[in-house]
Design a protein around this motif. Sequence first.
Motif, PDB file in Angstrom:
ATOM      1  N   ARG A 419       0.844  -1.194   0.000  1.00  0.00           N
ATOM      2  CA  ARG A 419       0.000   0.000   0.000  1.00  0.00           C
ATOM      3  C   ARG A 419       0.876   1.239   0.000  1.00  0.00           C
ATOM      4  O   ARG A 419       2.082   1.156   0.209  1.00  0.00           O
ATOM      5  N   LYS A 424      -3.964   4.688   4.318  1.00  0.00           N
ATOM      6  CA  LYS A 424      -4.660   3.714   3.475  1.00  0.00           C
ATOM      7  C   LYS A 424      -4.782   2.426   4.275  1.00  0.00           C
ATOM      8  O   LYS A 424      -4.042   1.460   4.078  1.00  0.00           O
ATOM      9  N   THR A 427      -6.798  -2.431   4.566  1.00  0.00           N
ATOM     10  CA  THR A 427      -6.390  -3.808   4.850  1.00  0.00           C
ATOM     11  C   THR A 427      -6.319  -4.097   6.340  1.00  0.00           C
ATOM     12  O   THR A 427      -6.283  -5.264   6.746  1.00  0.00           O
ATOM     13  N   PHE A 643      -4.063  -0.095  -2.947  1.00  0.00           N
ATOM     14  CA  PHE A 643      -3.386  -1.157  -2.209  1.00  0.00           C
ATOM     15  C   PHE A 643      -3.585  -2.472  -2.935  1.00  0.00           C
ATOM     16  O   PHE A 643      -4.438  -2.609  -3.815  1.00  0.00           O
ATOM     17  N   TYR A 695      -0.282   4.458  -7.478  1.00  0.00           N
ATOM     18  CA  TYR A 695      -0.571   5.612  -6.621  1.00  0.00           C
ATOM     19  C   TYR A 695      -0.086   6.904  -7.266  1.00  0.00           C
ATOM     20  O   TYR A 695      -0.779   7.930  -7.249  1.00  0.00           O
TER      21      TYR A 695
END
Length: 833
Positions: A419, A424, A427, A643, A695
């Motif tokens: 990630r 973020k 997860t 991610f 990203y």
Amino acid sequence: MRALPLLLLLPGLALAQTGLIVQPASPPRGVTLPPTSAALVDEATALSVNPAGLRFVGPAQLFYLHERNLAQDQVGDGLYLGATLLGGLGAGFSLDWMRGHGLPDYRKTSFGLAVGSRKLSLGVGYHNLSSRDPDLNRLYGFDLGLTLRPTRFLSVAAVVKDINDPVEGAFTMPRSYSLAVGVRPFGERVTLGADYLASDGAWDEGRLTYTLQAAVIPGVGLGAGLSHGLGSDRTLALQFAATLDSSFFGLTYAGGGAEGGLDHVVAVRLSAQKYPALRLGGGSVALVDLDDELRERGGTLSLLGFNEPDPYLRLTRWMDEATKDPRLKGVVLKVSGLPGVDWGKAEELHQAVLRMRAAGKRVLAVLYSVDDRAYFVGSAANEVYALSSSSLLINGLAASVISLGGTMEKLGVTWDVARVGEYKTATEQLTRRDMSPAERETVEAYLDSQTAHDVAAVTKARRITPERLREAWGAGILTAQRATELGLVDGVLLPEELEDKLKKLVPGASYDPTYSPRDERELRWTGLRRIAVVPVLGTISGGKSRKSPLGGEAIAGAETVALALERAQRDPSVAAIVLRVDSGGGEVLASELMYRAVLEAKKHKTVIASMGDVAASGGYYTAMGADEIWASPTTLTGSIGVFYIKPALRGLLGDKLGVNEQTITRAPMAEVLNSWRPWTEAEQKAVQAWVDAAYDDFITQVSVARKLDKAKVDAVARGRVWAGTAAKEHGLVDGMGGLMDAVQAARKRAGVPPGEELDLVVMGDARGLFSSMGGEPGIDASLLPEPVLESLPLEPPALPPGIQALVREVGLEAPWMQEPGLKAVQPYTLKVH
């Protein structure tokens, strides 16, 4: 009859009875109509004038007409039935009984059909005469008609009557032609028509008729007609008419004449659809059960692709139209659980109620079992009441996040994660036992923002102090009496008291259980220009928009959204597009495809994004390409990041269950997506590089779309979730407001004149099984009228509502998270209650 100067010259009859032009022995075509035109007629009586007009009839109509000319001892009666059926097929049937006229008594039986759209209609009519006279008994004729209505202000028509040119003995119905034009220079209140009528081969002996129709006030209409010949017969004829309408019943009197005496016509209408009616009372009061309106209304036909739009969008449209309806004076809101409504949509409903009040409507809210969110909506009403047994869980806000890390440890499952950004944290629901500091920071900030907005809005609407509201929070669960003492409600309501409350709140108005802002007959010649609402609701994925088989959650399919945007940009009736986003994200590729479709659409039409409860990660990715982005103050937005997550199941399957997996490879990275074992260091670096690149592309696109410095975007990105107000401060959105505010912004940016009415139509809603099997389903989600949809049997949800909630909370509604591919999803399932 030998000569019928009056019947020949009456304007309505000159249109309906062109067969009288040539021979004295020609039978009339039926009862004289009040002033009308081949270009204007759009009721069941169209079968006598222009069969193409049957396409515009709408729900079933029944007309009875009685005609009498005392001077010439002529009498006629007519019965006309017409309707527009599903699929736009117009159908009509009529019976005319004619007596006098110097002819044997006879009956005319007619059938007609019309096909087309609201802009273009083609019709055919068949007429058969029955009489004791053997020649008259054998006469029959066919008519062909066309009506073209390209704009709101213009209608043109062409009709060929008695195309078969029948002749039986002494009787004939010669072929004749009618060319007509209608105009509305001042909108629907004044209509002008002009017709030229002539028999085959006698164009220079034709007649001109002129028609005027005026709607004086709702329910009261006036009409006038003038007819004169262009050849040897220059006789003038006049006809005047007055109409009085109630919703389902209408009465018209028409009188006129020339040299043959005064002709009287009385017409009575019965209709299944409401007409604009004379407003003698104090208006209507409607009851709106919010929970009922927010439920899914599928049914058997949903399998065929006839689903209607998302129930929340349907309710929003209803409230906006009701706000503009001068007939509506008051609304009773039943407020309870508000299924499918989180704080963003609650803010939109709160504002919708305030707009109703600003438009002069009086709103009374009745609270059943409510929490802070539902009370937030109800508090916007003029008066708020609770029942004696209402459950008032108005105890302040809390935010909860479920973590499954401990469960995974017990199962022996580990997770590989790549990630970008400490925020973020999507997860972490699977990898941690508790909130990380970054996650806690974000949740605290969002909860503070939401609480502040709740306090400000409720105290302003209820005119109480913040201290009073916080005192109510301290009580836990309020009784109706205690809520009254604290000023949260205006009193405890007994069911039998509701009528008296309404009389005081809305004097003179009456409760209308069938009220709908769209229940009156449409008088426009063409439909309104439209704002196309393209929904992106639920988890973003590839393919078609659909429902999740587990929790009944919506899945926004990139194929459906992209196709809806393409059709909206090509549709000339669509003035602008509103992209309605209520999604926490999903697949990166699908989000990218939607984003590119938005960029393409805005090359052709204005595109405004409206964010609902949440527009995070992939949801924000989809929206950011719009010309403007609008969010509610509490919309969960941002979470710019990606991610990749992969389970390692060896601990569960191998160590605990005795499963063994052996793999033979021919490349060093062939098992990078293998779910049996954890990543190696090299695999971790490879996947992380992939995520980093994705990203970087994400924030680059944000930088370009929002015209922000890339470093600034990176600073507010890294997976961070923001409330709508904070997102605006950081330049991620342009305006604060709900769906209707976005619609207004779309109107303004598209250059729509302030006075022009626009329709709101949903394009690209999730569809049914059979339609999807045949390819992408029909795009327009509002084909079926609401009464038809409401009559369909409901399909039960895949799981009971309680189980659906549990499935959502533990994250099981999104098995796609474990599928290969990059994900752009909000960091957690955040529940504010």
